[in-house]
Design a protein around this motif. Structure first.
Motif, PDB file in Angstrom:
ATOM      1  N   ASP A 212      24.271 -15.144  15.507  1.00 59.57           N
ATOM      2  CA  ASP A 212      24.842 -13.921  16.071  1.00 59.57           C
ATOM      3  C   ASP A 212      23.785 -13.134  16.852  1.00 59.57           C
ATOM      4  O   ASP A 212      24.071 -12.564  17.906  1.00 59.57           O
ATOM      5  N   GLU A 213      22.561 -13.106  16.338  1.00 62.51           N
ATOM      6  CA  GLU A 213      21.471 -12.432  17.051  1.00 62.51           C
ATOM      7  C   GLU A 213      21.186 -13.124  18.379  1.00 62.51           C
ATOM      8  O   GLU A 213      20.965 -12.466  19.401  1.00 62.51           O
ATOM      9  N   LEU A 214      21.195 -14.453  18.366  1.00 60.46           N
ATOM     10  CA  LEU A 214      20.992 -15.201  19.603  1.00 60.46           C
ATOM     11  C   LEU A 214      22.096 -14.901  20.608  1.00 60.46           C
ATOM     12  O   LEU A 214      21.837 -14.758  21.810  1.00 60.46           O
ATOM     13  N   HIS A 215      23.324 -14.794  20.120  1.00 63.00           N
ATOM     14  CA  HIS A 215      24.437 -14.540  21.038  1.00 63.00           C
ATOM     15  C   HIS A 215      24.339 -13.146  21.650  1.00 63.00           C
ATOM     16  O   HIS A 215      24.687 -12.950  22.827  1.00 63.00           O
TER      17      HIS A 215
ATOM     18  N   PRO B  16      32.958 -12.725  22.314  1.00 59.67           N
ATOM     19  CA  PRO B  16      32.294 -11.514  22.821  1.00 59.67           C
ATOM     20  C   PRO B  16      32.481 -11.328  24.335  1.00 59.67           C
ATOM     21  O   PRO B  16      32.468 -10.192  24.815  1.00 59.67           O
ATOM     22  N   ILE B  17      32.657 -12.426  25.065  1.00 61.36           N
ATOM     23  CA  ILE B  17      32.875 -12.315  26.510  1.00 61.36           C
ATOM     24  C   ILE B  17      34.255 -11.719  26.779  1.00 61.36           C
ATOM     25  O   ILE B  17      34.413 -10.833  27.624  1.00 61.36           O
ATOM     26  N   ALA B  18      35.263 -12.209  26.063  1.00 64.13           N
ATOM     27  CA  ALA B  18      36.610 -11.656  26.215  1.00 64.13           C
ATOM     28  C   ALA B  18      36.618 -10.168  25.880  1.00 64.13           C
ATOM     29  O   ALA B  18      37.245  -9.355  26.579  1.00 64.13           O
ATOM     30  N   GLN B  19      35.904  -9.806  24.832  1.00 62.38           N
ATOM     31  CA  GLN B  19      35.820  -8.396  24.443  1.00 62.38           C
ATOM     32  C   GLN B  19      35.171  -7.570  25.552  1.00 62.38           C
ATOM     33  O   GLN B  19      35.636  -6.475  25.884  1.00 62.38           O
TER      34      GLN B  19
ATOM     35  N   GLN C 111      21.865 -23.914  27.990  1.00 63.25           N
ATOM     36  CA  GLN C 111      20.637 -23.657  28.735  1.00 63.25           C
ATOM     37  C   GLN C 111      19.822 -22.539  28.086  1.00 63.25           C
ATOM     38  O   GLN C 111      18.586 -22.588  28.028  1.00 63.25           O
ATOM     39  N   PHE C 112      20.522 -21.534  27.613  1.00 61.57           N
ATOM     40  CA  PHE C 112      19.867 -20.412  26.940  1.00 61.57           C
ATOM     41  C   PHE C 112      19.157 -20.871  25.670  1.00 61.57           C
ATOM     42  O   PHE C 112      18.001 -20.508  25.419  1.00 61.57           O
ATOM     43  N   LEU C 113      19.841 -21.689  24.857  1.00 60.75           N
ATOM     44  CA  LEU C 113      19.227 -22.188  23.623  1.00 60.75           C
ATOM     45  C   LEU C 113      17.967 -22.993  23.927  1.00 60.75           C
ATOM     46  O   LEU C 113      16.970 -22.898  23.205  1.00 60.75           O
ATOM     47  N   CYS C 114      18.020 -23.782  24.993  1.00 58.61           N
ATOM     48  CA  CYS C 114      16.826 -24.541  25.401  1.00 58.61           C
ATOM     49  C   CYS C 114      15.712 -23.597  25.838  1.00 58.61           C
ATOM     50  O   CYS C 114      14.545 -23.777  25.471  1.00 58.61           O
ATOM     51  N   ARG C 115      16.081 -22.595  26.614  1.00 61.78           N
ATOM     52  CA  ARG C 115      15.085 -21.688  27.191  1.00 61.78           C
ATOM     53  C   ARG C 115      14.354 -20.888  26.118  1.00 61.78           C
ATOM     54  O   ARG C 115      13.145 -20.647  26.242  1.00 61.78           O
ATOM     55  N   VAL C 116      15.065 -20.477  25.070  1.00 58.94           N
ATOM     56  CA  VAL C 116      14.419 -19.673  24.024  1.00 58.94           C
ATOM     57  C   VAL C 116      13.806 -20.542  22.929  1.00 58.94           C
ATOM     58  O   VAL C 116      13.268 -20.019  21.946  1.00 58.94           O
ATOM     59  N   GLY C 117      13.888 -21.859  23.100  1.00 61.42           N
ATOM     60  CA  GLY C 117      13.262 -22.759  22.144  1.00 61.42           C
ATOM     61  C   GLY C 117      14.029 -22.936  20.848  1.00 61.42           C
ATOM     62  O   GLY C 117      13.469 -23.384  19.844  1.00 61.42           O
ATOM     63  N   ALA C 118      15.333 -22.632  20.864  1.00 60.05           N
ATOM     64  CA  ALA C 118      16.135 -22.751  19.643  1.00 60.05           C
ATOM     65  C   ALA C 118      16.544 -24.191  19.365  1.00 60.05           C
ATOM     66  O   ALA C 118      16.881 -24.530  18.228  1.00 60.05           O
ATOM     67  N   VAL C 119      16.542 -25.033  20.396  1.00 58.38           N
ATOM     68  CA  VAL C 119      16.881 -26.449  20.239  1.00 58.38           C
ATOM     69  C   VAL C 119      15.837 -27.282  20.967  1.00 58.38           C
ATOM     70  O   VAL C 119      15.076 -26.767  21.800  1.00 58.38           O
ATOM     71  N   ASP C 120      15.814 -28.572  20.669  1.00 58.88           N
ATOM     72  CA  ASP C 120      14.940 -29.511  21.380  1.00 58.88           C
ATOM     73  C   ASP C 120      15.504 -29.699  22.788  1.00 58.88           C
ATOM     74  O   ASP C 120      16.538 -30.353  22.969  1.00 58.88           O
ATOM     75  N   ALA C 121      14.829 -29.113  23.766  1.00 57.79           N
ATOM     76  CA  ALA C 121      15.371 -29.071  25.119  1.00 57.79           C
ATOM     77  C   ALA C 121      15.580 -30.466  25.694  1.00 57.79           C
ATOM     78  O   ALA C 121      16.598 -30.738  26.344  1.00 57.79           O
ATOM     79  N   GLU C 122      14.657 -31.378  25.465  1.00 57.60           N
ATOM     80  CA  GLU C 122      14.766 -32.718  26.042  1.00 57.60           C
ATOM     81  C   GLU C 122      15.942 -33.484  25.444  1.00 57.60           C
ATOM     82  O   GLU C 122      16.738 -34.084  26.168  1.00 57.60           O
ATOM     83  N   ALA C 123      16.065 -33.446  24.122  1.00 63.06           N
ATOM     84  CA  ALA C 123      17.156 -34.165  23.456  1.00 63.06           C
ATOM     85  C   ALA C 123      18.508 -33.558  23.818  1.00 63.06           C
ATOM     86  O   ALA C 123      19.480 -34.282  24.062  1.00 63.06           O
TER      87      ALA C 123
ATOM     88  N   HIS D 204      23.377 -10.164  26.722  1.00 58.31           N
ATOM     89  CA  HIS D 204      22.572  -9.225  27.508  1.00 58.31           C
ATOM     90  C   HIS D 204      21.931  -9.910  28.712  1.00 58.31           C
ATOM     91  O   HIS D 204      21.953  -9.365  29.824  1.00 58.31           O
ATOM     92  N   GLU D 205      21.364 -11.094  28.503  1.00 52.08           N
ATOM     93  CA  GLU D 205      20.576 -11.743  29.547  1.00 52.08           C
ATOM     94  C   GLU D 205      21.427 -12.546  30.537  1.00 52.08           C
ATOM     95  O   GLU D 205      21.081 -12.619  31.720  1.00 52.08           O
ATOM     96  N   VAL D 206      22.522 -13.144  30.056  1.00 48.72           N
ATOM     97  CA  VAL D 206      23.264 -14.100  30.889  1.00 48.72           C
ATOM     98  C   VAL D 206      24.657 -13.600  31.269  1.00 48.72           C
ATOM     99  O   VAL D 206      25.055 -13.679  32.439  1.00 48.72           O
ATOM    100  N   ILE D 207      25.398 -13.089  30.296  1.00 41.26           N
ATOM    101  CA  ILE D 207      26.809 -12.780  30.544  1.00 41.26           C
ATOM    102  C   ILE D 207      26.992 -11.438  31.245  1.00 41.26           C
ATOM    103  O   ILE D 207      27.769 -11.342  32.209  1.00 41.26           O
ATOM    104  N   GLN D 208      26.321 -10.409  30.795  1.00 39.01           N
ATOM    105  CA  GLN D 208      26.530  -9.096  31.414  1.00 39.01           C
ATOM    106  C   GLN D 208      26.320  -9.117  32.925  1.00 39.01           C
ATOM    107  O   GLN D 208      27.143  -8.555  33.668  1.00 39.01           O
ATOM    108  N   PRO D 209      25.273  -9.794  33.439  1.00 39.76           N
ATOM    109  CA  PRO D 209      25.124  -9.848  34.896  1.00 39.76           C
ATOM    110  C   PRO D 209      26.240 -10.632  35.599  1.00 39.76           C
ATOM    111  O   PRO D 209      26.404 -10.498  36.818  1.00 39.76           O
ATOM    112  N   ALA D 210      26.986 -11.436  34.853  1.00 34.15           N
ATOM    113  CA  ALA D 210      28.057 -12.252  35.440  1.00 34.15           C
ATOM    114  C   ALA D 210      29.426 -11.580  35.355  1.00 34.15           C
ATOM    115  O   ALA D 210      30.415 -12.157  35.804  1.00 34.15           O
ATOM    116  N   LEU D 211      29.497 -10.382  34.796  1.00 33.90           N
ATOM    117  CA  LEU D 211      30.760  -9.645  34.727  1.00 33.90           C
ATOM    118  C   LEU D 211      30.874  -8.801  35.990  1.00 33.90           C
ATOM    119  O   LEU D 211      30.234  -7.762  36.114  1.00 33.90           O
TER     120      LEU D 211
END
Length: 225
Positions: free
Chosen positions: A75-78, A121-124, A24-36, A83-90
């Motif tokens: 790695d930059e995307l991760h 990085p989540i385990a860390q 979902q993140f990759l789609c949101r930032v335009g890194a992949v073709d969201a529809e496909a 920051h945006e998705v995982i930290q609030p879920a910890l």
């Protein structure tokens, strides 16, 4: 005798599915073709619901998405994803559960069906140094090729990965005084069945029913999202 505590990750230690949220993140930032991407992902989800999902095919779809990027970019995307998705879920409840086993000096590991790139990085961030996850093939430049190494870490594959990991330490599960495994999913019943202390954690309906029939404890760390 030492004890061992094993944890699933998605919907167990975090109230989200990190693999799905990464897509979902990759789609949101335009890194992949969201529809496909969404169309292919929906196909895999339908197969999962029907019980026909090929875990290797799915993982190589996910890893193929990663293979589109040079390592520095992904790695930059991760980092942004963390920051945006995982930290609030910890959440505190997960850290409290981990701390209980850390204070007992148990051997602790996360074992997840999601690939290592997404989950390391989540385990860390959770303070867990041992991670058993689906392993992406890397080329000489440390880029992800899109291929899966070995068997998936799902279903009975989790038992295989655990046995192999312990064997490298010249150990087996029976060497531990007690063995806990915390999971939310019926897909993890093969591993839940072989530990001394299976714990249905934020369980889905099928695992909750199975745990009730088996007399396994059930706990809720947080509400599922």
């Amino acid at each position: 005798m030492p004890n061992i505590a094993l944890f699933d990750l998605d919907h167990t230690l975090i109230p989200i599915d990190s693999d799905y949220e990464w897509g979902q993140f990759l789609c949101r930032v335009g890194a992949v073709d969201a529809e496909a991407f969404a169309r292919r992902n929906a196909d895999f989800f339908a197969q999962y619901q029907a019980g026909t999902l090929d875990p290797v095919e799915y993982l190589e779809f996910a890893l193929g998405t990663l293979a589109q990027f040079p390592r520095q970019k992904i790695d930059e995307l991760h980092q942004q994803f963390m920051h945006e998705v995982i930290q609030p879920a910890l959440l505190p409840a997960a850290f409290d559960l981990l701390k209980k086993h850390q204070d007992q000096e148990d051997l602790i590991a996360i074992i997840t069906a999601t690939n290592r790139f997404v989950t390391a990085p989540i385990a860390q961030a959770l303070g867990v140094s041992h991670l058993l996850a689906a392993e992406p093939e890397l080329d000489a430049a440390n880029n992800i090729t899109g291929k899966l190494l070995g068997v998936p870490t799902s279903g009975a594959g989790k038992v295989i990965h655990l046995q192999n990991w312990l064997a490298k330490q010249e150990k087996q599960l029976s060497d531990f005084g007690s063995s806990h495994f915390y999971s939310d999913s019926h897909n993890d019943i093969p591993l839940l069945e072989v530990v001394t202390h299976p714990v249905a954690t934020n369980p889905n309906a099928r695992l909750s029913a199975h745990a009730l029939a088996k007399g396994w404890p059930q706990i809720q760390l947080f509400d599922k999202q």
